[in-house]
Motif scaffolding. Structure first.
Motif, PDB file in Angstrom:
ATOM      1  N   CYS A 250       0.852  -1.200   0.000  1.00 38.98           N
ATOM      2  CA  CYS A 250       0.000   0.000   0.000  1.00 38.98           C
ATOM      3  C   CYS A 250       0.881   1.240   0.000  1.00 38.98           C
ATOM      4  O   CYS A 250       1.851   1.305   0.762  1.00 38.98           O
ATOM      5  N   VAL A 251       0.548   2.201  -0.832  1.00 42.05           N
ATOM      6  CA  VAL A 251       1.273   3.473  -0.855  1.00 42.05           C
ATOM      7  C   VAL A 251       0.297   4.579  -0.450  1.00 42.05           C
ATOM      8  O   VAL A 251      -0.715   4.797  -1.119  1.00 42.05           O
ATOM      9  N   HIS A 252       0.595   5.239   0.671  1.00 40.50           N
ATOM     10  CA  HIS A 252      -0.231   6.359   1.117  1.00 40.50           C
ATOM     11  C   HIS A 252       0.552   7.645   0.911  1.00 40.50           C
ATOM     12  O   HIS A 252       1.606   7.856   1.508  1.00 40.50           O
ATOM     13  N   VAL A 253       0.029   8.506   0.035  1.00 40.12           N
ATOM     14  CA  VAL A 253       0.681   9.774  -0.281  1.00 40.12           C
ATOM     15  C   VAL A 253       0.003  10.884   0.512  1.00 40.12           C
ATOM     16  O   VAL A 253      -1.180  11.175   0.311  1.00 40.12           O
ATOM     17  N   ASN A 254       0.748  11.514   1.400  1.00 41.48           N
ATOM     18  CA  ASN A 254       0.239  12.668   2.133  1.00 41.48           C
ATOM     19  C   ASN A 254       0.616  13.921   1.351  1.00 41.48           C
ATOM     20  O   ASN A 254       1.759  14.361   1.366  1.00 41.48           O
TER      21      ASN A 254
END
Length: 326
Positions: A66-70
């Motif tokens: 999973c890639v979470h971009v803030n």
């Protein structure tokens, strides 16, 4: 369930039992499709991508990345919640990307709403592509496509989370909730054990707070939007309006007005409160928020949010207004 057409015989998922049956069926299908390969998912923390992540974690565990971009345009506490729920509670293989400065630098001085949207969307794809290229062995791209996305695309492939990735990445798509409506996705999310404030999260625009910080985005005004929005959500929850009102948020225009603080003339931003109800988002009515609650929210925002000296309540239905301001 294959294809992009929902079978007429498919039962609506309305109960925990039906949701569990769907989950069991999808886990078997996902394992068959993916085998021992790796899957990449852009995890925003929204309902659809969160449910897809939870499903894949149950099916293939650490094979999911999973890639979470803030990007700095999320609501208060949302990036922290994604990390807490998925990395700490579900043991997900989660890559957290702090791209706040990168996005806000790109948006500096840009006031036109559609241009802001395009910059945010394009930059997200670039960040996600960069992270994808760092990873080895990824053969699948998971997406939170749901059935309305397919219907609204009119035969064109709906993308939902990540569209426009370069063709050379050659990912095979994984879309386990593509035949579900939003209410069904929420029932499945509940059955998967996701927290209520994630499962029943309000509709949130793709560009996030970027379209609620009206005009050119500045960091101080963006923080005013984030903090005032958090106060509004907290007070609606305390006063029984959470879940009753379809969507509520704050927006801040790009101008200041004169005010008085501690007996001295000051200039500050106005905060606009918006609270609407709708069934299809084509028309919307304004929630009749008790005046005493509006006064309390006003007092909190003007005392707790630095740089704000007015609070306004938007009384306009759709039409003639839209739900969002930009």
């Amino acid at each position: 369930m294959s294809g992009n057409v929902r079978p007429e015989t498919m039962e609506r998922i309305t109960t925990p039992e039906l949701a569990q049956a769907f989950i069991d069926e999808q886990i078997a299908e996902l394992r068959s499709q993916i085998g021992d390969k790796k899957v990449l998912l852009a995890l925003s923390g929204g309902v659809d991508s969160s449910v897809v992540a939870a499903l894949l974690i149950k099916a293939i565990g650490q094979q999911l990345v999973c890639v979470h971009v803030n990007h700095g345009l999320l609501r208060k506490g949302e990036p922290e919640q994604v990390v807490e729920v998925f990395r700490n509670q579900m043991n997900a293989n989660l890559v957290y990307v702090d791209a706040v400065d990168r996005f806000l630098d790109k948006l500096a001085g840009v006031a036109e709403p559609e241009r802001k949207r395009k910059i945010i969307g394009a930059e997200f794809i670039r960040v996600f592509e960069e992270e994808a290229r760092k990873l080895d062995g990824i053969e699948f791209l998971a997406q939170g496509t749901i059935y309305p996305d397919i219907l609204e695309s009119d035969g064109v492939k709906a993308h939902h989370n990540v569209g426009g990735l370069p063709e050379d990445l050659q990912f095979e798509l994984v879309e386990p909730v593509k035949l579900l409506f939003k209410d069904e996705v929420r029932v499945v999310g509940k059955a998967l054990g996701l927290p209520d404030n994630m499962v029943f999260r309000q509709p949130f625009p793709g560009p996030g707070l970027g379209v609620r910080c009206l005009g050119a985005i500045t960091r101080d005004r963006l923080e005013c939007v984030r903090e005032s929005d958090a106060i509004l959500r907290e007070e609606f929850a305390k006063n029984g309006l959470e879940g009753r009102v379809w969507q509520y948020f704050t927006a801040i225009p790009d101008f200041k007005s004169v005010g008085v603080t501690d007996g001295k003339r000051t200039e500050g931003y106005p905060v606009i409160l918006r609270a609407v109800n709708t069934t299809d988002a084509m028309t919307a009515t304004v929630e009749d928020v008790p005046f005493s609650l509006l006064q309390h929210i006003t007092a909190r925002i003007t005392h707790e949010v630095k740089g704000v000296n007015r609070v306004l309540f938007d009384l306009t239905p759709k039409p003639c207004a839209t739900i969002e301001w930009e």
